[in-house]
Write an enzyme that holds these catalytic residues in place. Structure first.
Site, PDB file in Angstrom:
ATOM      1  CG  ASP A   1     -87.622 -53.682 -37.308  1.00  0.00           C
ATOM      2  OD1 ASP A   1     -86.687 -52.863 -37.164  1.00  0.00           O
ATOM      3  OD2 ASP A   1     -87.798 -54.642 -36.547  1.00  0.00           O
TER       4      ASP A   1
ATOM      5  CB  THR B   1     -92.299 -63.205 -23.647  1.00  0.00           C
ATOM      6  OG1 THR B   1     -91.124 -62.385 -23.759  1.00  0.00           O
ATOM      7  CG2 THR B   1     -91.884 -64.659 -23.487  1.00  0.00           C
TER       8      THR B   1
ATOM      9  CG  ASP C   1     -84.967 -54.912 -39.623  1.00  0.00           C
ATOM     10  OD1 ASP C   1     -83.933 -54.965 -38.910  1.00  0.00           O
ATOM     11  OD2 ASP C   1     -85.830 -55.799 -39.636  1.00  0.00           O
TER      12      ASP C   1
ATOM     13  NE  ARG D   1     -91.643 -56.529 -30.054  1.00  0.00           N
ATOM     14  CZ  ARG D   1     -92.506 -56.011 -30.919  1.00  0.00           C
ATOM     15  NH1 ARG D   1     -93.423 -55.179 -30.482  1.00  0.00           N
ATOM     16  NH2 ARG D   1     -92.430 -56.284 -32.202  1.00  0.00           N
TER      17      ARG D   1
END
Length: 211
Positions: free
Chosen positions: A202, A107, A205, A103
């Site tokens: 996340d 944007t 992560d 991603r």
């Protein structure tokens, strides 16, 4: 689009530990594996089968086996890799493809950077694996990717989903294909950084560390 939320005490328990910020990566990886196995049970409820003769020690009977062509499991890199073992544990005969999307943090659009999939997925049941359905952009791009290759039966397995992402997927799919989404929970919302709230952070992560 069909949504199935796995309502089970073991799912809720494992998800609660995953949410805990103090859960270390090794424990996080193990729990994701266990949780995906539970979700895979629900996700494969409608896997295609065919009848086969089976000779038991007592008599001849009729059993079932997974129908051909075999399903294909597609983890979305990199976080989806942490879900692969849990899924293939229940579908050991499935083929495995790979799809790399990330991603754009500005944007929020999904960018494809790698793929390892058959050119023709016609007649194949596809299982897409991605821990988080947040904005829905990555998942929509992934679904579109397999639809362009002929897939019409797609099941998505996620740990968590946000309402915004589910809405985007539903709007994109429409009546184009038979798409199901199986999740452990649907959370409240997205924050200003497009993270699921309360979420679990996340997933990539927490599975593999920050690189």
């Amino acid at each position: 689009m069909r949504l199935h939320v796995a309502d089970h005490p073991l799912v809720a328990h494992k998800l609660s530990v995953l949410r805990d910020v103090s859960t270390p990566s090794p424990t996080f990886r193990q729990l994701v594996d266990e949780l995906v196995t539970l979700l895979a049970y629900e996700a494969t409820r409608h896997v295609r089968t065919e009848e086969v003769p089976v000779q038991t020690p007592v008599a001849l009977t009729t059993g079932i086996k997974l129908a051909d062509p075999s399903p294909i499991v597609v983890p979305i890199l990199r976080a989806g890799l942490g879900m692969l073992d849990g899924m293939t544990r229940l579908l050991p005969t499935a083929e495995v493809g790979f799809l790399g999307l990330r991603r754009d943090e500005e944007t929020l659009e999904a960018i494809t950077y790698a793929n390892r999939l058959p050119d023709d997925l016609s007649g194949r049941q596809c299982f897409l694996l991605d821990p988080m359905l947040a904005t829905g952009g990555t998942l929509v791009a992934s679904i579109d990717y397999v639809l362009q290759r002929g897939a019409r039966d797609v099941t998505v397995v996620c740990l968590l989903a946000a309402p915004e992402g589910l809405k985007l997927v539903e709007e994109f799919v429409g009546d184009r294909a038979d798409v199901s989404v199986v999740v452990a929970a649907v959370d409240e919302r997205l924050n200003e950084k497009a993270y699921i709230v309360p979420g679990l952070g996340d997933a990539g992560d927490r599975l593999y560390g920050i690189v």
